[in-house]
Design a protein around this motif. Structure first.
Motif, PDB file in Angstrom:
ATOM      1  N   PRO A 248       0.752  -4.473  -4.132  1.00  0.00           N
ATOM      2  CA  PRO A 248       0.627  -4.376  -2.784  1.00  0.00           C
ATOM      3  C   PRO A 248       0.180  -5.775  -1.987  1.00  0.00           C
ATOM      4  CG  PRO A 248      -0.900  -3.031  -4.122  1.00  0.00           C
ATOM      5  CD  PRO A 248      -0.202  -3.848  -5.074  1.00  0.00           C
ATOM      6  N   THR A 284       5.485  -4.647   0.642  1.00  0.00           N
ATOM      7  CA  THR A 284       4.465  -3.744   0.889  1.00  0.00           C
ATOM      8  C   THR A 284       3.147  -4.078   1.600  1.00  0.00           C
ATOM      9  OG1 THR A 284       3.341  -4.546  -1.279  1.00  0.00           O
ATOM     10  CG2 THR A 284       5.130  -2.812  -1.403  1.00  0.00           C
ATOM     11  N   ARG A 285       2.354  -3.277   2.104  1.00  0.00           N
ATOM     12  CA  ARG A 285       1.186  -3.641   2.735  1.00  0.00           C
ATOM     13  C   ARG A 285       0.190  -3.528   1.679  1.00  0.00           C
ATOM     14  NH1 ARG A 285       2.056   1.210   5.413  1.00  0.00           N
ATOM     15  NH2 ARG A 285       1.413   0.538   7.232  1.00  0.00           N
ATOM     16  N   HIS A 287      -3.706  -3.329  -0.098  1.00  0.00           N
ATOM     17  CA  HIS A 287      -4.292  -1.996  -0.462  1.00  0.00           C
ATOM     18  C   HIS A 287      -5.679  -2.655  -1.081  1.00  0.00           C
ATOM     19  CE1 HIS A 287      -1.234   0.774   0.682  1.00  0.00           C
ATOM     20  NE2 HIS A 287      -0.447   0.182  -0.255  1.00  0.00           N
ATOM     21  N   ASN A 288      -6.891  -2.049  -0.670  1.00  0.00           N
ATOM     22  CA  ASN A 288      -8.072  -2.272  -1.267  1.00  0.00           C
ATOM     23  C   ASN A 288      -8.029  -1.541  -2.750  1.00  0.00           C
ATOM     24  OD1 ASN A 288      -9.437   0.194  -0.894  1.00  0.00           O
ATOM     25  ND2 ASN A 288      -9.859  -0.602   1.150  1.00  0.00           N
ATOM     26  N   ASP A 291      -8.510   2.254  -2.453  1.00  0.00           N
ATOM     27  CA  ASP A 291      -7.504   3.015  -1.930  1.00  0.00           C
ATOM     28  C   ASP A 291      -6.536   3.149  -3.417  1.00  0.00           C
ATOM     29  OD1 ASP A 291      -8.330   3.712   0.385  1.00  0.00           O
ATOM     30  OD2 ASP A 291      -7.221   1.987   1.326  1.00  0.00           O
ATOM     31  N   ARG A 292      -6.300   2.279  -4.156  1.00  0.00           N
ATOM     32  CA  ARG A 292      -5.767   2.122  -5.324  1.00  0.00           C
ATOM     33  C   ARG A 292      -6.083   3.057  -6.304  1.00  0.00           C
ATOM     34  NH1 ARG A 292      -3.636  -3.367  -7.577  1.00  0.00           N
ATOM     35  NH2 ARG A 292      -1.822  -2.075  -8.269  1.00  0.00           N
ATOM     36  N   TYR A 295      -5.051   6.302  -5.064  1.00  0.00           N
ATOM     37  CA  TYR A 295      -3.752   6.650  -5.526  1.00  0.00           C
ATOM     38  C   TYR A 295      -3.372   7.094  -6.755  1.00  0.00           C
ATOM     39  CZ  TYR A 295      -2.384   4.154  -1.052  1.00  0.00           C
ATOM     40  OH  TYR A 295      -2.420   3.666   0.388  1.00  0.00           O
ATOM     41  N   ASP A 354      -0.569   3.697   8.609  1.00  0.00           N
ATOM     42  CA  ASP A 354      -1.355   4.403   7.370  1.00  0.00           C
ATOM     43  C   ASP A 354      -0.407   4.360   6.285  1.00  0.00           C
ATOM     44  OD1 ASP A 354      -3.043   5.592   5.566  1.00  0.00           O
ATOM     45  OD2 ASP A 354      -3.678   6.983   6.807  1.00  0.00           O
ATOM     46  N   HIS A 356      -1.062   5.694   3.376  1.00  0.00           N
ATOM     47  CA  HIS A 356      -1.685   6.954   2.346  1.00  0.00           C
ATOM     48  C   HIS A 356      -0.741   8.031   2.068  1.00  0.00           C
ATOM     49  CE1 HIS A 356      -5.065   4.396   2.223  1.00  0.00           C
ATOM     50  NE2 HIS A 356      -5.682   4.847   3.328  1.00  0.00           N
ATOM     51  N   ARG A 367       0.536   1.561  -4.953  1.00  0.00           N
ATOM     52  CA  ARG A 367       0.935   1.151  -3.422  1.00  0.00           C
ATOM     53  C   ARG A 367       1.555   2.278  -2.909  1.00  0.00           C
ATOM     54  NH1 ARG A 367       6.213  -0.055  -3.323  1.00  0.00           N
ATOM     55  NH2 ARG A 367       7.326  -0.270  -5.312  1.00  0.00           N
ATOM     56  N   SER A 368       1.502   1.998  -1.552  1.00  0.00           N
ATOM     57  CA  SER A 368       2.375   2.781  -0.816  1.00  0.00           C
ATOM     58  C   SER A 368       3.917   2.231  -0.653  1.00  0.00           C
ATOM     59  CB  SER A 368       1.711   2.712   0.463  1.00  0.00           C
ATOM     60  OG  SER A 368       1.646   1.460   1.006  1.00  0.00           O
TER      61      SER A 368
END
Length: 421
Positions: A248, A284-285, A287-288, A291-292, A295, A354, A356, A367-368
């Motif tokens: 990320p 990629t953006r 992520h904290n 959030d991971r 995921y 977003d 997510h 990650r997204s």
């Protein structure tokens, strides 16, 4: 085939018409960064036409600036990309510029008008988000300018694209007015809802595609039969498999960065040619950690149970990961890209805000999707470079018509133009 492109966005629809060897008299778009993307892509096609793509590749490798690219491609000679909002104030000037471009290119008339006004005011998601303010949104009425361009330039055919929600927006008022206005100026209008996965795109993206024909006496009109491409032998993982793993907030670009050779799907969809080896915008953006972890739960839920993660259930099993008290509002917020299916869920412009909803399926990455991965799922080629900050780029990608779908549409439209339908 001489084409005018209205409400162009980043150029997904026009990419298909470029592939059909169209001549554009103008791309009209109001967003600054989308216009820069259009200039860069127009540079690509002009350099390709002159067998001089080495200049474009120098740009991808950051050896020259975008301004140098545009200058070397001579795109300033013709104001093909017009960065201007279409409005009552700008309309006459836009018509003047288009007519001037026609003279410069020595074409007498426009064969095809393509494009569609911004869809946020028509989409079901957009209406839900904007609530009561939707009624006063000026974008509801931008279709009127599309009709005005049709009436002035009188192309043989037009292609108007938008979201399925356009038919129900305003309880059908806008769509019915659009249809009547077009018919009143002498066009037969044919309407269908098409899905991108029927055209070689690994995505369940639905669009309303309206095709209109200038009416001739004793002529009957029917919706064009666009050539379809089956996806049954291809899977979403084919879009992702040759790209390097990434953390990320990171970016991987440059020569020799692909981890595998291109595959049959990427070649068929015109995403990555056998000899193309410059990776760009695999970014990629950030992520904290919370959030991971979510995921990870989402990927496990899909891999083990073929279930989508439910935020409300997560509150019971992993309460330490919950950041929103109202778990009912976030029930379907998290979604994994299903790599073993023939088509992903729809890539939306909301991806700009977003990530997510677009979780990469590899549980080792958490990650997204990267910019390049999202672009690929929309069938943008790897040599297509998007200008602007990451947020703008995701919006450009999410708003676009998939180029592979556009290519199939453009092929048939060109055939009809040549035949004079």
């Amino acid at each position: 085939m001489v084409v005018l492109d209205l409400f162009s966005g980043a150029g997904g629809l026009s990419e298909g018409f470029f592939r059909a060897n169209s001549t554009f008299v103008a791309h009209i778009e109001s967003d600054k960064y989308a216009c820069e993307t259009l200039k860069t892509r127009t540079s690509y096609w002009k350099l390709k036409e002159n067998n001089n793509l080495s200049i474009y590749y120098d740009y991808l490798l950051k050896k020259i600036t975008k301004e140098q690219l545009w200058e070397l491609a001579n795109i300033s000679d013709l104001e093909e990309v017009i960065c201007k909002e279409i409005s009552e104030h700008s309309f006459d000037n836009l018509v003047y510029k288009i007519k001037n471009n026609l003279k410069k290119t020595q074409h007498k008339k426009i064969d095809v008008i393509i494009g569609g006004p911004p869809c946020q005011a028509y989409s079901i998601i957009g209406r839900a988000r904007m609530k009561n303010s939707i009624e006063n949104d000026h974008r509801n009425y931008l279709y009127k300018y599309y009709v005005k361009f049709l009436n002035i330039f009188k192309p043989k055919i037009f292609v108007f694209e938008n979201v399925p929600g356009i038919k129900s927006a305003g309880n059908g008022k806008y769509f019915n007015d659009l249809k009547k206005s077009i018919e009143d100026i002498g066009y037969s209008i044919q309407i269908k809802e098409l899905i991108a996965s029927d055209f070689g795109v690994l995505q369940n993206r639905k669009r309303i595609i309206i095709v209109g024909f200038k009416i001739k006496k004793n002529k009957k009109y029917s919706y064009p039969i666009f050539e379809k491409i089956e996806n049954k032998n291809y899977f979403v993982k084919d879009v992702l498999s040759d790209l390097p793993k990434i953390n990320p907030g990171e970016k991987i670009e440059g020569l020799n960065k692909y981890t595998k050779k291109t595959n049959s799907y990427l070649k068929m969809a015109n995403i990555r040619d056998v000899n193309f080896n410059i990776l760009t915008q695999h970014e990629t953006r950030p992520h904290n950690n919370r959030d991971r972890e979510i995921y990870k739960e989402a990927i496990l839920a899909w891999n083990t149970k073929r279930e989508r993660l439910c935020y409300k259930k997560l509150a019971l099993t992993r309460p330490e990961l919950i950041s929103h008290k109202n778990t009912n509002s976030f029930t379907n917020r998290f979604n994994v890209i299903k790599e073993n299916t023939n088509a992903s869920h729809t890539i939306l412009a909301h991806m700009a805000m977003d990530g997510h909803y677009y979780i990469h399926p590899d549980i080792t990455q958490l990650r997204s999707l990267s910019i390049r991965e999202a672009a690929r799922l929309q069938s943008f080629p790897d040599d297509f470079y998007f200008e602007g900050p990451r947020t703008s780029i995701f919006r450009q990608i999410g708003n676009a018509v998939p180029p592979k779908m556009a290519e199939q549409i453009a092929k048939k439209i060109k055939e009809l133009v040549i035949q004079d339908f």
